[in-house]
Write an enzyme that holds these catalytic residues in place. Structure first.
Site, PDB file in Angstrom:
ATOM      1  N   LYS A   1       0.828  -1.208   0.000  1.00  0.00           N
ATOM      2  CA  LYS A   1       0.000   0.000   0.000  1.00  0.00           C
ATOM      3  C   LYS A   1       0.870   1.269   0.000  1.00  0.00           C
ATOM      4  CE  LYS A   1      -2.247  -1.203   3.792  1.00  0.00           C
ATOM      5  NZ  LYS A   1      -3.199  -1.109   4.920  1.00  0.00           N
TER       6      LYS A   1
ATOM      7  N   LYS B   1       2.768   2.216   2.403  1.00  0.00           N
ATOM      8  CA  LYS B   1       2.549   2.797   3.725  1.00  0.00           C
ATOM      9  C   LYS B   1       3.590   2.220   4.674  1.00  0.00           C
ATOM     10  CE  LYS B   1      -1.231   3.469   6.960  1.00  0.00           C
ATOM     11  NZ  LYS B   1      -2.654   3.231   7.211  1.00  0.00           N
TER      12      LYS B   1
END
Length: 127
Positions: free
Chosen positions: A40, A42
């Site tokens: 993601k 992240k």
């Protein structure tokens, strides 16, 4: 049932978990794995193991399981027998497809607190 990274656990997380738990008789949480976070794009300050230990200590959480893909949610709802799927309202509409298997609820986030704000403040103070 809810999902998240739950990095830098703060009052906003606790409020969300308490409200989610109040919607049923138990709360199971899909915790994003480090590998899924990387997919993601992240990052988190704490690794999965540490985030899981902290999340499992929260009184509103009955069980924590790994979230490894976006697609696993419908199967998780079935596996855990979830009647309600809960996310913060910044995700509104993103999980409506689960409404065929359970109720989908988007809760308002706690104002003036987020993991991003905390990380940004840490960076400002350190650097």
């Amino acid at each position: 049932m809810t999902y998240g990274t739950f990095d830098v656990l703060h009052a906003g997380h606790i409020h969300l978990l308490a409200r989610a738990r109040a919607l049923g008789d138990r709360l199971v949480v899909g915790l994003s794995t480090d590998e899924f976070n990387a997919l993601k794009h992240k990052s988190s300050l704490l690794d999965y193991r540490n985030r899981r230990i902290v999340l499992e200590a929260v009184q509103y959480v009955d069980e924590v399981f790994p979230e490894s893909t976006w697609e696993q949610k419908i199967e998780d709802v079935r596996r855990y027998g979830a009647d309600v799927f809960v996310m913060g309202d910044d995700w509104a509409g993103q999980f409506d497809y689960l409404a065929t298997a359970c109720d989908v609820v988007y809760l308002p986030r706690t104002k003036d607190i987020s993991s991003t704000l905390i990380r940004d403040e840490l960076k400002r103070r350190v650097g």
